[in-house]
Enzyme design. Structure first.
Site, PDB file in Angstrom:
ATOM      1  N   ARG A 189       0.853  -1.201   0.000  1.00 35.61           N
ATOM      2  CA  ARG A 189       0.000   0.000   0.000  1.00 35.61           C
ATOM      3  C   ARG A 189       0.884   1.245   0.000  1.00 35.61           C
ATOM      4  O   ARG A 189       0.558   2.270  -0.592  1.00 35.61           O
ATOM      5  CB  ARG A 189      -0.946   0.002   1.203  1.00 35.61           C
ATOM      6  CG  ARG A 189      -1.801   1.250   1.276  1.00 35.61           C
ATOM      7  CD  ARG A 189      -3.059   1.178   2.149  1.00 35.61           C
ATOM      8  NE  ARG A 189      -3.040   0.197   3.188  1.00 35.61           N
ATOM      9  CZ  ARG A 189      -2.439   0.331   4.389  1.00 35.61           C
ATOM     10  NH1 ARG A 189      -1.807   1.452   4.679  1.00 35.61           N
ATOM     11  NH2 ARG A 189      -2.468  -0.632   5.287  1.00 35.61           N
TER      12      ARG A 189
ATOM     13  N   TYR B 132     -15.057  17.738 -16.443  1.00 38.37           N
ATOM     14  CA  TYR B 132     -15.599  16.383 -16.550  1.00 38.37           C
ATOM     15  C   TYR B 132     -16.655  16.239 -15.443  1.00 38.37           C
ATOM     16  O   TYR B 132     -16.385  16.582 -14.281  1.00 38.37           O
ATOM     17  CB  TYR B 132     -14.461  15.361 -16.381  1.00 38.37           C
ATOM     18  CG  TYR B 132     -14.963  13.989 -16.051  1.00 38.37           C
ATOM     19  CD1 TYR B 132     -15.748  13.294 -16.977  1.00 38.37           C
ATOM     20  CD2 TYR B 132     -14.708  13.381 -14.825  1.00 38.37           C
ATOM     21  CE1 TYR B 132     -16.243  12.028 -16.673  1.00 38.37           C
ATOM     22  CE2 TYR B 132     -15.190  12.121 -14.519  1.00 38.37           C
ATOM     23  CZ  TYR B 132     -15.963  11.457 -15.446  1.00 38.37           C
ATOM     24  OH  TYR B 132     -16.468  10.214 -15.144  1.00 38.37           O
TER      25      TYR B 132
ATOM     26  N   ASP C 152      -6.132  19.506 -14.849  1.00 39.97           N
ATOM     27  CA  ASP C 152      -6.456  18.179 -15.374  1.00 39.97           C
ATOM     28  C   ASP C 152      -6.026  18.174 -16.836  1.00 39.97           C
ATOM     29  O   ASP C 152      -6.599  18.867 -17.674  1.00 39.97           O
ATOM     30  CB  ASP C 152      -7.963  17.920 -15.228  1.00 39.97           C
ATOM     31  CG  ASP C 152      -8.351  16.511 -15.680  1.00 39.97           C
ATOM     32  OD1 ASP C 152      -7.681  15.959 -16.579  1.00 39.97           O
ATOM     33  OD2 ASP C 152      -9.347  15.981 -15.166  1.00 39.97           O
TER      34      ASP C 152
ATOM     35  N   LYS D  42      -7.196   7.062 -20.015  1.00 40.75           N
ATOM     36  CA  LYS D  42      -7.373   7.629 -21.363  1.00 40.75           C
ATOM     37  C   LYS D  42      -6.072   7.510 -22.178  1.00 40.75           C
ATOM     38  O   LYS D  42      -5.586   6.433 -22.370  1.00 40.75           O
ATOM     39  CB  LYS D  42      -7.863   9.073 -21.251  1.00 40.75           C
ATOM     40  CG  LYS D  42      -8.888   9.317 -20.156  1.00 40.75           C
ATOM     41  CD  LYS D  42     -10.169   8.528 -20.341  1.00 40.75           C
ATOM     42  CE  LYS D  42     -11.147   8.880 -19.215  1.00 40.75           C
ATOM     43  NZ  LYS D  42     -12.235   7.965 -19.040  1.00 40.75           N
TER      44      LYS D  42
END
Ligand SMILES: Cc1ncc(COP(=O)(O)O)c(C=O)c1O
Length: 385
Positions: free
Chosen positions: A52, A104, A176, A201
Protein backbone atom coordinates in the site's frame (compact mmCIF):
# COMPACT_ATOMS: atom_id res chain seq x y z
CA UNK A 1 22.22 7.79 -20.32
CA UNK A 2 21.74 11.58 -20.25
CA UNK A 3 19.61 12.98 -17.38
CA UNK A 4 15.88 12.60 -18.15
CA UNK A 5 15.45 16.37 -18.68
CA UNK A 6 17.93 16.32 -21.57
CA UNK A 7 16.10 13.53 -23.43
CA UNK A 8 13.31 13.95 -25.98
CA UNK A 9 9.71 13.14 -25.05
CA UNK A 10 9.43 9.82 -26.91
CA UNK A 11 12.77 8.68 -25.43
CA UNK A 12 11.62 9.51 -21.91
CA UNK A 13 8.32 7.68 -22.51
CA UNK A 14 10.22 4.53 -23.45
CA UNK A 15 13.17 4.74 -21.04
CA UNK A 16 12.41 6.87 -17.95
CA UNK A 17 11.51 4.50 -15.14
CA UNK A 18 11.56 1.78 -17.80
CA UNK A 19 15.27 0.93 -17.41
CA UNK A 20 16.17 -2.77 -17.89
CA UNK A 21 15.57 -4.93 -14.82
CA UNK A 22 18.89 -4.93 -12.85
CA UNK A 23 18.47 -8.62 -11.89
CA UNK A 24 17.89 -10.16 -15.33
CA UNK A 25 18.24 -7.44 -17.96
CA UNK A 26 14.56 -7.83 -18.94
CA UNK A 27 13.67 -4.86 -21.18
CA UNK A 28 10.21 -4.54 -19.68
CA UNK A 29 9.56 -3.59 -16.07
CA UNK A 30 8.68 -6.70 -14.01
CA UNK A 31 5.26 -6.91 -12.36
CA UNK A 32 5.74 -7.39 -8.62
CA UNK A 33 2.49 -8.98 -7.40
CA UNK A 34 3.49 -8.91 -3.77
CA UNK A 35 1.76 -7.49 -0.72
CA UNK A 36 4.85 -7.43 1.47
CA UNK A 37 8.67 -7.68 1.45
CA UNK A 38 10.98 -9.76 3.61
CA UNK A 39 13.09 -7.57 5.90
CA UNK A 40 16.66 -8.40 6.97
CA UNK A 41 16.18 -7.12 10.51
CA UNK A 42 14.05 -4.56 12.31
CA UNK A 43 14.08 -1.48 10.10
CA UNK A 44 16.46 -3.18 7.64
CA UNK A 45 14.96 -3.60 4.16
CA UNK A 46 15.52 -2.82 0.49
CA UNK A 47 13.30 0.28 0.43
CA UNK A 48 9.99 -1.58 0.30
CA UNK A 49 7.93 -2.60 3.33
CA UNK A 50 4.28 -3.03 2.29
CA UNK A 51 2.60 -2.55 -1.09
CA UNK A 52 0.00 0.00 0.00
CA UNK A 53 2.96 2.26 0.76
CA UNK A 54 5.05 1.41 -2.32
CA UNK A 55 5.62 -1.29 -4.91
CA UNK A 56 8.52 -1.47 -7.41
CA UNK A 57 6.24 -1.61 -10.49
CA UNK A 58 4.35 1.41 -9.19
CA UNK A 59 7.57 3.29 -8.41
CA UNK A 60 8.70 2.81 -12.01
CA UNK A 61 5.42 4.15 -13.40
CA UNK A 62 5.56 7.13 -11.03
CA UNK A 63 9.11 7.92 -12.20
CA UNK A 64 8.02 7.66 -15.82
CA UNK A 65 4.99 9.93 -15.51
CA UNK A 66 6.89 12.51 -13.43
CA UNK A 67 9.53 12.63 -16.20
CA UNK A 68 6.87 13.10 -18.91
CA UNK A 69 5.11 15.98 -17.12
CA UNK A 70 8.33 17.59 -15.87
CA UNK A 71 7.40 17.19 -12.20
CA UNK A 72 9.50 16.24 -9.18
CA UNK A 73 7.38 13.18 -8.37
CA UNK A 74 4.11 11.45 -9.17
CA UNK A 75 1.63 9.25 -7.31
CA UNK A 76 -0.65 6.81 -9.16
CA UNK A 77 -4.15 5.83 -8.08
CA UNK A 78 -6.87 3.31 -8.84
CA UNK A 79 -8.73 5.77 -11.11
CA UNK A 80 -8.68 9.37 -12.25
CA UNK A 81 -11.37 10.18 -9.68
CA UNK A 82 -9.23 8.66 -6.90
CA UNK A 83 -6.37 10.94 -8.04
CA UNK A 84 -8.64 14.02 -7.95
CA UNK A 85 -9.94 12.93 -4.55
CA UNK A 86 -6.35 12.67 -3.27
CA UNK A 87 -5.68 16.26 -4.37
CA UNK A 88 -8.67 17.70 -2.52
CA UNK A 89 -7.88 15.50 0.50
CA UNK A 90 -4.82 17.72 1.02
CA UNK A 91 -7.25 20.48 2.09
CA UNK A 92 -9.23 20.90 5.28
CA UNK A 93 -12.74 21.95 6.26
CA UNK A 94 -13.34 25.64 5.48
CA UNK A 95 -10.91 25.72 2.55
CA UNK A 96 -12.20 27.05 -0.76
CA UNK A 97 -11.48 26.12 -4.39
CA UNK A 98 -12.07 28.11 -7.55
CA UNK A 99 -12.94 25.63 -10.31
CA UNK A 100 -13.72 25.69 -14.01
CA UNK A 101 -17.45 25.54 -14.76
CA UNK A 102 -17.09 23.03 -17.61
CA UNK A 103 -15.22 20.13 -15.98
CA UNK A 104 -15.60 16.38 -16.55
CA UNK A 105 -19.00 15.72 -14.87
CA UNK A 106 -17.55 13.34 -12.26
CA UNK A 107 -15.36 16.11 -10.81
CA UNK A 108 -18.17 18.48 -9.72
CA UNK A 109 -20.09 15.38 -8.55
CA UNK A 110 -17.16 14.55 -6.20
CA UNK A 111 -16.82 18.18 -5.13
CA UNK A 112 -20.52 19.01 -4.60
CA UNK A 113 -21.95 15.69 -3.48
CA UNK A 114 -19.05 14.33 -1.41
CA UNK A 115 -16.39 16.90 -0.47
CA UNK A 116 -18.86 19.70 0.33
CA UNK A 117 -20.10 17.50 3.22
CA UNK A 118 -16.55 17.61 4.61
CA UNK A 119 -16.61 21.41 4.68
CA UNK A 120 -14.81 22.23 1.43
CA UNK A 121 -16.27 25.16 -0.51
CA UNK A 122 -16.35 25.50 -4.29
CA UNK A 123 -16.95 28.38 -6.69
CA UNK A 124 -17.32 27.58 -10.39
CA UNK A 125 -16.30 30.18 -12.96
CA UNK A 126 -15.63 30.39 -16.67
CA UNK A 127 -11.83 30.01 -16.57
CA UNK A 128 -11.46 31.02 -20.22
CA UNK A 129 -11.40 34.57 -18.76
CA UNK A 130 -8.49 34.61 -16.24
CA UNK A 131 -10.03 37.69 -14.55
CA UNK A 132 -12.96 35.48 -13.45
CA UNK A 133 -10.47 33.31 -11.55
CA UNK A 134 -8.87 36.33 -9.90
CA UNK A 135 -12.26 37.75 -8.88
CA UNK A 136 -13.40 34.45 -7.36
CA UNK A 137 -10.32 33.99 -5.15
CA UNK A 138 -11.20 34.57 -1.48
CA UNK A 139 -9.16 34.69 1.74
CA UNK A 140 -9.76 30.95 2.30
CA UNK A 141 -9.03 29.90 -1.32
CA UNK A 142 -6.33 27.23 -1.44
CA UNK A 143 -6.58 25.89 -4.99
CA UNK A 144 -7.59 26.82 -8.51
CA UNK A 145 -8.77 23.74 -10.43
CA UNK A 146 -8.77 23.96 -14.23
CA UNK A 147 -9.39 21.61 -17.15
CA UNK A 148 -8.23 22.73 -20.57
CA UNK A 149 -9.52 21.98 -23.15
CA UNK A 150 -12.79 21.51 -21.29
CA UNK A 151 -14.99 18.50 -21.55
CA UNK A 152 -17.04 18.45 -23.75
CA UNK A 153 -17.07 22.05 -25.01
CA UNK A 154 -13.35 22.19 -25.83
CA UNK A 155 -12.89 25.68 -24.35
CA UNK A 156 -9.31 26.71 -23.69
CA UNK A 157 -8.01 28.46 -20.57
CA UNK A 158 -4.77 30.42 -20.53
CA UNK A 159 -2.64 28.39 -18.10
CA UNK A 160 0.27 30.83 -17.92
CA UNK A 161 -2.08 33.72 -17.09
CA UNK A 162 -3.95 31.69 -14.45
CA UNK A 163 -0.63 30.47 -12.99
CA UNK A 164 0.54 34.08 -12.62
CA UNK A 165 -2.66 34.98 -10.75
CA UNK A 166 -2.44 31.84 -8.59
CA UNK A 167 1.18 32.57 -7.63
CA UNK A 168 0.39 36.19 -6.78
CA UNK A 169 -2.54 35.08 -4.60
CA UNK A 170 -0.48 32.21 -3.10
CA UNK A 171 -2.91 29.47 -4.12
CA UNK A 172 -2.01 26.22 -5.88
CA UNK A 173 -2.96 25.69 -9.50
CA UNK A 174 -4.20 22.20 -10.39
CA UNK A 175 -4.63 21.23 -14.05
CA UNK A 176 -6.46 18.18 -15.37
CA UNK A 177 -4.34 17.40 -18.45
CA UNK A 178 -6.21 14.23 -19.50
CA UNK A 179 -7.40 15.51 -22.90
CA UNK A 180 -4.02 16.69 -24.19
CA UNK A 181 -1.63 14.29 -22.42
CA UNK A 182 1.86 15.60 -21.58
CA UNK A 183 2.76 15.13 -25.23
CA UNK A 184 0.77 18.17 -26.34
CA UNK A 185 0.52 20.25 -23.16
CA UNK A 186 2.96 20.80 -20.28
CA UNK A 187 1.10 22.58 -17.46
CA UNK A 188 4.03 22.48 -14.98
CA UNK A 189 6.24 24.35 -17.47
CA UNK A 190 3.42 26.94 -17.69
CA UNK A 191 3.37 27.37 -13.88
CA UNK A 192 0.95 24.70 -12.55
CA UNK A 193 1.66 23.15 -9.14
CA UNK A 194 -0.17 19.86 -9.64
CA UNK A 195 -1.20 17.98 -12.78
CA UNK A 196 -3.81 15.26 -12.73
CA UNK A 197 -4.75 12.66 -15.35
CA UNK A 198 -7.16 9.88 -15.79
CA UNK A 199 -4.49 7.43 -17.05
CA UNK A 200 -7.49 5.40 -18.25
CA UNK A 201 -7.37 7.63 -21.36
CA UNK A 202 -4.39 8.57 -23.57
CA UNK A 203 -1.60 7.54 -21.15
CA UNK A 204 -2.76 3.93 -21.11
CA UNK A 205 -4.22 4.32 -24.58
CA UNK A 206 -5.65 0.81 -25.00
CA UNK A 207 -8.90 1.01 -22.99
CA UNK A 208 -7.79 -1.93 -20.84
CA UNK A 209 -7.47 -0.46 -17.36
CA UNK A 210 -8.56 2.41 -15.13
CA UNK A 211 -6.03 4.58 -13.34
CA UNK A 212 -5.11 8.08 -12.26
CA UNK A 213 -1.98 10.07 -11.56
CA UNK A 214 -1.05 13.28 -9.77
CA UNK A 215 2.25 14.83 -10.84
CA UNK A 216 3.73 17.35 -8.40
CA UNK A 217 5.92 20.35 -9.10
CA UNK A 218 6.75 20.76 -5.39
CA UNK A 219 8.35 18.09 -3.12
CA UNK A 220 6.05 19.02 -0.20
CA UNK A 221 2.97 18.07 -2.25
CA UNK A 222 4.60 14.76 -3.23
CA UNK A 223 5.29 14.00 0.45
CA UNK A 224 1.78 14.92 1.54
CA UNK A 225 0.25 12.77 -1.22
CA UNK A 226 2.49 9.82 -0.30
CA UNK A 227 1.29 10.10 3.29
CA UNK A 228 -2.37 10.38 2.22
CA UNK A 229 -2.04 7.39 -0.08
CA UNK A 230 -0.54 5.30 2.71
CA UNK A 231 -3.36 6.46 5.00
CA UNK A 232 -6.27 6.04 2.57
CA UNK A 233 -5.07 3.26 0.28
CA UNK A 234 -6.29 4.19 -3.24
CA UNK A 235 -3.34 2.58 -5.03
CA UNK A 236 -2.99 1.31 -8.60
CA UNK A 237 -2.29 -2.45 -8.71
CA UNK A 238 1.10 -3.66 -10.01
CA UNK A 239 -0.53 -5.25 -13.07
CA UNK A 240 -2.41 -2.07 -13.98
CA UNK A 241 0.76 -0.02 -13.42
CA UNK A 242 2.42 -2.32 -15.92
CA UNK A 243 -0.38 -1.79 -18.46
CA UNK A 244 0.23 1.97 -18.29
CA UNK A 245 4.01 1.48 -18.51
CA UNK A 246 3.44 -0.58 -21.66
CA UNK A 247 0.88 1.83 -23.14
CA UNK A 248 2.90 4.96 -22.47
CA UNK A 249 5.83 3.68 -24.55
CA UNK A 250 3.82 4.48 -27.68
CA UNK A 251 2.26 7.72 -26.39
CA UNK A 252 4.23 10.00 -28.73
CA UNK A 253 3.49 7.85 -31.79
CA UNK A 254 -0.18 7.49 -30.91
CA UNK A 255 -0.67 11.19 -30.18
CA UNK A 256 0.77 12.11 -33.58
CA UNK A 257 -1.84 9.93 -35.31
CA UNK A 258 -4.65 11.04 -32.97
CA UNK A 259 -3.82 14.66 -33.80
CA UNK A 260 -3.49 14.13 -37.55
CA UNK A 261 -6.77 12.22 -37.78
CA UNK A 262 -8.46 14.60 -35.31
CA UNK A 263 -7.79 17.53 -37.64
CA UNK A 264 -9.12 15.60 -40.66
CA UNK A 265 -12.30 14.48 -38.85
CA UNK A 266 -12.92 18.02 -37.48
CA UNK A 267 -12.61 19.51 -41.00
CA UNK A 268 -14.94 16.86 -42.39
CA UNK A 269 -17.56 17.53 -39.68
CA UNK A 270 -17.25 21.30 -40.08
CA UNK A 271 -18.16 20.94 -43.78
CA UNK A 272 -20.90 18.32 -43.30
CA UNK A 273 -24.39 19.65 -43.95
CA UNK A 274 -26.01 17.53 -41.19
CA UNK A 275 -23.65 18.92 -38.53
CA UNK A 276 -24.76 22.20 -36.95
CA UNK A 277 -21.60 23.14 -35.04
CA UNK A 278 -18.15 21.69 -34.32
CA UNK A 279 -16.07 22.37 -31.20
CA UNK A 280 -12.37 21.67 -31.85
CA UNK A 281 -9.46 23.99 -30.95
CA UNK A 282 -7.68 23.17 -34.21
CA UNK A 283 -10.35 24.87 -36.32
CA UNK A 284 -9.52 28.47 -37.24
CA UNK A 285 -13.12 29.37 -36.28
CA UNK A 286 -12.62 28.15 -32.68
CA UNK A 287 -12.78 31.26 -30.44
CA UNK A 288 -9.47 30.41 -28.73
CA UNK A 289 -7.64 28.95 -31.71
CA UNK A 290 -4.72 31.38 -31.30
CA UNK A 291 -4.32 30.55 -27.59
CA UNK A 292 -4.57 26.81 -28.35
CA UNK A 293 -1.77 27.17 -30.93
CA UNK A 294 0.41 28.99 -28.41
CA UNK A 295 -0.26 26.77 -25.39
CA UNK A 296 -0.43 23.31 -26.95
CA UNK A 297 1.89 21.66 -29.44
CA UNK A 298 -1.03 19.80 -31.09
CA UNK A 299 -4.82 19.92 -31.01
CA UNK A 300 -5.48 16.28 -30.13
CA UNK A 301 -8.42 14.15 -31.14
CA UNK A 302 -11.29 15.25 -28.93
CA UNK A 303 -14.10 16.83 -30.94
CA UNK A 304 -17.66 17.71 -29.96
CA UNK A 305 -20.35 18.33 -32.55
CA UNK A 306 -24.01 19.28 -32.62
CA UNK A 307 -26.54 17.00 -34.28
CA UNK A 308 -29.54 19.24 -33.44
CA UNK A 309 -31.52 17.03 -31.04
CA UNK A 310 -31.46 13.96 -28.80
CA UNK A 311 -33.42 12.11 -31.51
CA UNK A 312 -30.84 12.98 -34.17
CA UNK A 313 -27.96 12.03 -31.88
CA UNK A 314 -29.53 8.67 -31.12
CA UNK A 315 -30.35 7.94 -34.79
CA UNK A 316 -26.75 8.61 -35.72
CA UNK A 317 -25.19 6.76 -32.80
CA UNK A 318 -27.24 3.61 -33.49
CA UNK A 319 -25.78 3.44 -37.01
CA UNK A 320 -22.09 3.47 -36.00
CA UNK A 321 -19.90 0.62 -37.21
CA UNK A 322 -16.15 1.32 -37.00
CA UNK A 323 -16.72 3.93 -34.29
CA UNK A 324 -18.25 2.70 -31.03
CA UNK A 325 -20.72 4.35 -28.70
CA UNK A 326 -19.10 4.25 -25.29
CA UNK A 327 -18.15 6.31 -22.23
CA UNK A 328 -14.44 6.90 -22.40
CA UNK A 329 -11.78 8.46 -24.60
CA UNK A 330 -8.13 8.35 -25.50
CA UNK A 331 -7.99 4.73 -26.65
CA UNK A 332 -6.70 3.43 -29.96
CA UNK A 333 -10.31 2.82 -31.00
CA UNK A 334 -12.66 5.66 -31.95
CA UNK A 335 -15.18 6.15 -29.16
CA UNK A 336 -18.23 8.37 -29.35
CA UNK A 337 -20.17 9.47 -26.30
CA UNK A 338 -23.30 11.46 -25.55
CA UNK A 339 -22.36 13.96 -22.80
CA UNK A 340 -25.95 14.85 -21.74
CA UNK A 341 -26.82 11.25 -20.80
CA UNK A 342 -23.34 9.97 -19.97
CA UNK A 343 -20.42 12.04 -18.63
CA UNK A 344 -22.55 15.08 -17.74
CA UNK A 345 -25.81 13.42 -16.63
CA UNK A 346 -24.98 14.24 -12.99
CA UNK A 347 -25.08 18.00 -13.76
CA UNK A 348 -28.85 17.86 -14.39
CA UNK A 349 -30.63 19.64 -17.24
CA UNK A 350 -30.29 23.11 -15.66
CA UNK A 351 -26.59 22.62 -14.95
CA UNK A 352 -25.97 21.53 -18.53
CA UNK A 353 -28.00 24.40 -19.97
CA UNK A 354 -26.06 26.90 -17.85
CA UNK A 355 -22.79 25.96 -19.55
CA UNK A 356 -24.16 25.19 -23.02
CA UNK A 357 -24.26 21.37 -23.18
CA UNK A 358 -27.23 20.37 -25.36
CA UNK A 359 -29.04 17.05 -25.87
CA UNK A 360 -27.91 16.99 -29.50
CA UNK A 361 -24.19 17.14 -28.68
CA UNK A 362 -22.01 14.18 -29.44
CA UNK A 363 -18.32 13.87 -28.42
CA UNK A 364 -15.87 11.89 -30.46
CA UNK A 365 -12.46 10.62 -29.39
CA UNK A 366 -10.83 9.94 -32.74
CA UNK A 367 -8.81 6.72 -32.61
CA UNK A 368 -5.88 5.58 -34.69
CA UNK A 369 -7.77 3.42 -37.19
CA UNK A 370 -7.38 4.31 -40.91
CA UNK A 371 -8.94 7.75 -41.01
CA UNK A 372 -10.88 7.08 -44.25
CA UNK A 373 -12.76 4.30 -42.43
CA UNK A 374 -13.67 6.69 -39.60
CA UNK A 375 -14.89 9.30 -42.12
CA UNK A 376 -16.94 6.74 -44.08
CA UNK A 377 -18.52 5.49 -40.88
CA UNK A 378 -19.43 8.99 -39.67
CA UNK A 379 -20.82 9.88 -43.10
CA UNK A 380 -23.10 6.85 -43.27
CA UNK A 381 -24.20 7.36 -39.62
CA UNK A 382 -24.97 11.07 -40.23
CA UNK A 383 -27.09 10.16 -43.27
CA UNK A 384 -29.62 8.67 -40.79
CA UNK A 385 -30.47 12.19 -39.50
C1 LIG B 1 -10.96 14.91 -18.04
C2 LIG B 1 -11.24 13.76 -17.11
N1 LIG B 1 -10.75 13.81 -15.86
C3 LIG B 1 -10.98 12.80 -14.99
C4 LIG B 1 -11.74 11.69 -15.34
C5 LIG B 1 -11.98 10.60 -14.33
O1 LIG B 1 -11.17 9.49 -14.59
P1 LIG B 1 -11.53 7.96 -14.27
O2 LIG B 1 -12.71 7.59 -15.12
O3 LIG B 1 -10.28 7.22 -14.60
O4 LIG B 1 -11.87 7.90 -12.82
C6 LIG B 1 -12.24 11.60 -16.64
C7 LIG B 1 -13.04 10.43 -17.04
O5 LIG B 1 -13.65 10.40 -18.09
C8 LIG B 1 -11.99 12.67 -17.55
O6 LIG B 1 -12.47 12.65 -18.80
Amino acid sequence: MKPAKALGFATRAIHSGQEPDPLTGAVTVPIYPTSTYVQQGIGEHKGYEYSRVSNPTRTRLEENLAALEGGVAARVYSSGMAAIHAIVSMLKSGDHLVCGNDLYGGTPRLFNQVMADFGLEFTYVDTTEPENVERAIQKNTRMVYVETPTNPLMRISDLAAIATISKRKKVNLVVDNTFMSPYFQQPIALGADLVVHSTTKFLNGHSDGLGGVVVCAKPEHAEKLAFLQKATGAILSPFECWLVLRGVKTLAARMEIHDRSGRIVADFLAKHKKVKAVFYPGLAAHPQHALAKRQMSGFGSMITFETGSLKNANKMLKRLGVCSLGESLGGVETLISHPATMTHAALGEKGRQAIGITDGMVRISVGIEDVHDILDDLDQALSAI
